[in-house]
Design an enzyme around this catalytic site. Structure first.
Site, PDB file in Angstrom:
ATOM      1  N   HIS A  38       0.971  -1.306   0.088  1.00 36.05           N
ATOM      2  CA  HIS A  38      -0.061  -0.076   0.073  1.00 36.05           C
ATOM      3  C   HIS A  38       0.859   1.279   0.011  1.00 36.05           C
ATOM      4  O   HIS A  38       0.382   2.383  -0.205  1.00 36.05           O
ATOM      5  CB  HIS A  38      -0.965   0.062   0.961  1.00 36.05           C
ATOM      6  CG  HIS A  38      -2.281   0.311   0.902  1.00 36.05           C
ATOM      7  ND1 HIS A  38      -3.522   0.303   1.439  1.00 36.05           N
ATOM      8  CD2 HIS A  38      -2.626   1.405  -0.198  1.00 36.05           C
ATOM      9  CE1 HIS A  38      -4.581   0.856   0.716  1.00 36.05           C
ATOM     10  NE2 HIS A  38      -4.022   1.689  -0.294  1.00 36.05           N
ATOM     11  N   ASP A  52     -10.265  -0.485   3.145  1.00 39.71           N
ATOM     12  CA  ASP A  52      -9.136  -1.182   3.805  1.00 39.71           C
ATOM     13  C   ASP A  52      -9.698  -1.619   5.137  1.00 39.71           C
ATOM     14  O   ASP A  52     -10.613  -0.900   5.795  1.00 39.71           O
ATOM     15  CB  ASP A  52      -8.005   0.009   3.869  1.00 39.71           C
ATOM     16  CG  ASP A  52      -6.745  -0.589   4.161  1.00 39.71           C
ATOM     17  OD1 ASP A  52      -6.637  -1.417   4.891  1.00 39.71           O
ATOM     18  OD2 ASP A  52      -5.623  -0.170   3.637  1.00 39.71           O
ATOM     19  N   HIS A  84      -7.546  -1.366   7.433  1.00 38.56           N
ATOM     20  CA  HIS A  84      -6.726  -0.354   8.168  1.00 38.56           C
ATOM     21  C   HIS A  84      -6.936   0.842   7.742  1.00 38.56           C
ATOM     22  O   HIS A  84      -7.361   1.285   6.800  1.00 38.56           O
ATOM     23  CB  HIS A  84      -5.167  -0.762   8.231  1.00 38.56           C
ATOM     24  CG  HIS A  84      -4.966  -2.232   8.221  1.00 38.56           C
ATOM     25  ND1 HIS A  84      -4.928  -3.378   7.510  1.00 38.56           N
ATOM     26  CD2 HIS A  84      -4.491  -3.053   9.361  1.00 38.56           C
ATOM     27  CE1 HIS A  84      -4.437  -4.474   7.704  1.00 38.56           C
ATOM     28  NE2 HIS A  84      -4.496  -4.224   9.231  1.00 38.56           N
ATOM     29  N   ASP A 118      -4.088   3.312   7.857  1.00 39.43           N
ATOM     30  CA  ASP A 118      -2.978   3.652   6.926  1.00 39.43           C
ATOM     31  C   ASP A 118      -2.925   5.359   7.247  1.00 39.43           C
ATOM     32  O   ASP A 118      -2.453   6.024   6.250  1.00 39.43           O
ATOM     33  CB  ASP A 118      -3.160   3.161   5.658  1.00 39.43           C
ATOM     34  CG  ASP A 118      -2.910   1.795   5.340  1.00 39.43           C
ATOM     35  OD1 ASP A 118      -2.636   1.099   6.212  1.00 39.43           O
ATOM     36  OD2 ASP A 118      -3.454   1.348   4.205  1.00 39.43           O
ATOM     37  N   HIS A 158       3.815   1.110   4.579  1.00 36.72           N
ATOM     38  CA  HIS A 158       2.605   0.914   3.952  1.00 36.72           C
ATOM     39  C   HIS A 158       1.342   1.393   4.868  1.00 36.72           C
ATOM     40  O   HIS A 158       0.287   1.374   4.201  1.00 36.72           O
ATOM     41  CB  HIS A 158       2.389  -0.583   3.526  1.00 36.72           C
ATOM     42  CG  HIS A 158       2.125  -1.621   4.690  1.00 36.72           C
ATOM     43  ND1 HIS A 158       1.593  -2.914   4.226  1.00 36.72           N
ATOM     44  CD2 HIS A 158       2.335  -1.454   5.985  1.00 36.72           C
ATOM     45  CE1 HIS A 158       1.368  -3.288   5.765  1.00 36.72           C
ATOM     46  NE2 HIS A 158       1.938  -2.679   6.556  1.00 36.72           N
ATOM     47  N   ASP A 165      -7.415  -2.040  -1.167  1.00 36.11           N
ATOM     48  CA  ASP A 165      -6.376  -2.794  -0.105  1.00 36.11           C
ATOM     49  C   ASP A 165      -7.044  -4.426  -0.337  1.00 36.11           C
ATOM     50  O   ASP A 165      -8.185  -4.432   0.155  1.00 36.11           O
ATOM     51  CB  ASP A 165      -6.285  -2.540   0.953  1.00 36.11           C
ATOM     52  CG  ASP A 165      -5.312  -3.199   1.863  1.00 36.11           C
ATOM     53  OD1 ASP A 165      -5.001  -4.228   1.652  1.00 36.11           O
ATOM     54  OD2 ASP A 165      -4.572  -2.374   2.491  1.00 36.11           O
ATOM     55  N   ASP A 189      -7.039  -6.606   1.965  1.00 31.13           N
ATOM     56  CA  ASP A 189      -7.228  -6.729   3.422  1.00 31.13           C
ATOM     57  C   ASP A 189      -8.692  -6.280   3.713  1.00 31.13           C
ATOM     58  O   ASP A 189      -9.104  -6.498   4.475  1.00 31.13           O
ATOM     59  CB  ASP A 189      -6.477  -6.802   4.364  1.00 31.13           C
ATOM     60  CG  ASP A 189      -5.840  -5.390   4.598  1.00 31.13           C
ATOM     61  OD1 ASP A 189      -6.753  -4.559   4.461  1.00 31.13           O
ATOM     62  OD2 ASP A 189      -4.699  -4.980   4.713  1.00 31.13           O
ATOM     63  N   GLU A 237      -1.501  -4.497  -2.057  1.00 33.68           N
ATOM     64  CA  GLU A 237      -1.396  -5.555  -0.964  1.00 33.68           C
ATOM     65  C   GLU A 237      -1.301  -7.009  -1.487  1.00 33.68           C
ATOM     66  O   GLU A 237      -1.251  -7.818  -0.348  1.00 33.68           O
ATOM     67  CB  GLU A 237      -1.913  -5.312   0.226  1.00 33.68           C
ATOM     68  CG  GLU A 237      -1.860  -3.764   0.992  1.00 33.68           C
ATOM     69  CD  GLU A 237      -0.332  -3.984   1.882  1.00 33.68           C
ATOM     70  OE1 GLU A 237      -0.152  -5.093   2.020  1.00 33.68           O
ATOM     71  OE2 GLU A 237       0.182  -2.981   2.022  1.00 33.68           O
TER      72      GLU A 237
END
Ligand code: ARG
Ligand code: MN
Ligand code: MN
Ligand code: MN
Length: 305
Positions: free
Chosen positions: A95, A122, A124, A126, A139, A224, A226, A269
């Site tokens: 990422h 995502d 996350h 980030d 990332h 992403d 994830d 990712e």
């Protein structure tokens, strides 16, 4: 549309290796063919390389900072060129590619007098800076960089920081303490999995798309792996249980296409070393195809609102 595929085999944004194989996995899974089948012109630019940079000390914190800076420079420059020719699709890479892809498309939008918006799909946030990251993995920092937070020494100056209110994060379920504090004090729109469970994913997405439309904005989408549940998308180093389903992923992408707003995209990712018979690469290609107009029936319906 002209889709410009830009490979960014960047693997320095974290310690676990393998994302450098991402661009070739997307090619192997038939990304160009899928987009061409939808009637798009597809140009594959091959893979980028980082700008020349000083060697990194492998033990340093943050991890491989100079290489990440070199990639950011290369991606920023390429993003501007590609925006003049069509719709760039950046094939990561981890990422950290978004440090450069998003900074570059935002600079281009600013030159065109258009506000830049970003949809961040995502688990996350980030939203770390180089100063707050505990892992040292860059990332986990692109949203802080592109919104112009201080704390990115050595990175290119941002020609056009993106206002926090122009960012929407969808899918959150793993946020570190420093990110949580920074996010809660920010104007970034953020929707966790609890909200998605309570309201459905279409509602927060449509509210954001309506804001982009009202502003006449350019929209960058950063997907992403994830964001998706690990049971359907295992090929990522930072899996978090409880992610988006295949159906939620496609719904988001179909709504993005219906909106007509998307001007650039990242697929990030993917770690093909962790995949199972290519299934994650294939799902990412199928989601990208939905975002570029693949339909079950040729009858766009408004899913929500
Ligand atoms: N917040 C964690 C960190 O800073 C995880 C970041 C994960 N980011 C990603 N792009 N997968 O290390
Ligand atoms: Mn231009
Ligand atoms: Mn991410
Ligand atoms: Mn993530």
């Amino acid at each position: 549309q002209t889709c410009i595929l830009i490979g960014a085999p960047m693997d320095c944004g974290k310690r676990r290796r393998g994302c450098l194989m991402g661009p070739d996995a997307y090619r192997t899974a038939g990304l160009a063919e899928a987009l061409a089948a939808l009637g798009h012109k597809v140009v594959d630019r091959g893979n980028l390389a980082p700008a020349p940079h000083e060697a990194d000390d492998p033990a340093a914190h943050p991890h491989r900072l100079n290489e990440c800076i070199g990639w950011t420079q290369a991606l920023m420059a390429e993003a501007g060129r590609a925006m003049d020719q069509g719709m760039p699709v950046f094939l990561g890479g981890d990422h950290a590619i978004s440090l450069g892809s998003v900074a570059g498309v935002a600079a281009h939008a600013a030159r065109a007098g258009r506000p830049q918006f970003v949809l961040w799909l995502d688990a996350h946030a980030d939203f770390h800076t180089v100063a707050t990251t505990e892992s040292g993995n860059l990332h986990g920092t692109p949203l802080a960089y592109v919104t112009g937070q201080p704390g990115f020494p050595g990175f290119p100056a941002l020609p056009a920081p993106i206002p926090q209110e122009n960012i929407c994060i969808l899918g959150l379920r793993s946020v570190d303490g420093a990110e949580r504090d920074a996010l809660q004090a920010s104007h970034v729109a953020r929707h966790d999995m609890r909200e998605i469970d309570e309201t459905g994913i279409a509602r927060p997405l449509q509210a954001f798309l309506d804001r982009v439309t009202a502003a006449g904005g350019a929209l960058h989408v950063s997907l992403d792996v994830d964001f998706l549940d690990p049971s359907v998308a295992p090929a990522v180093g930072t899996t978090v249980p409880g992610g988006a389903t295949v159906r939620e992923g496609h719904l988001v992408c179909e709504m993005l296409h219906d909106s007509g707003l998307v001007t650039s995209m990242d697929l990030v990712e993917l770690n093909p070393f962790l995949d199972e018979r290519g299934r994650t690469a294939q799902l990412m290609v199928d989601l990208c195809a939905s975002a570029m107009g693949r339909r079950v029936f040729d009858r766009p319906t408004r899913a929500f609102g």
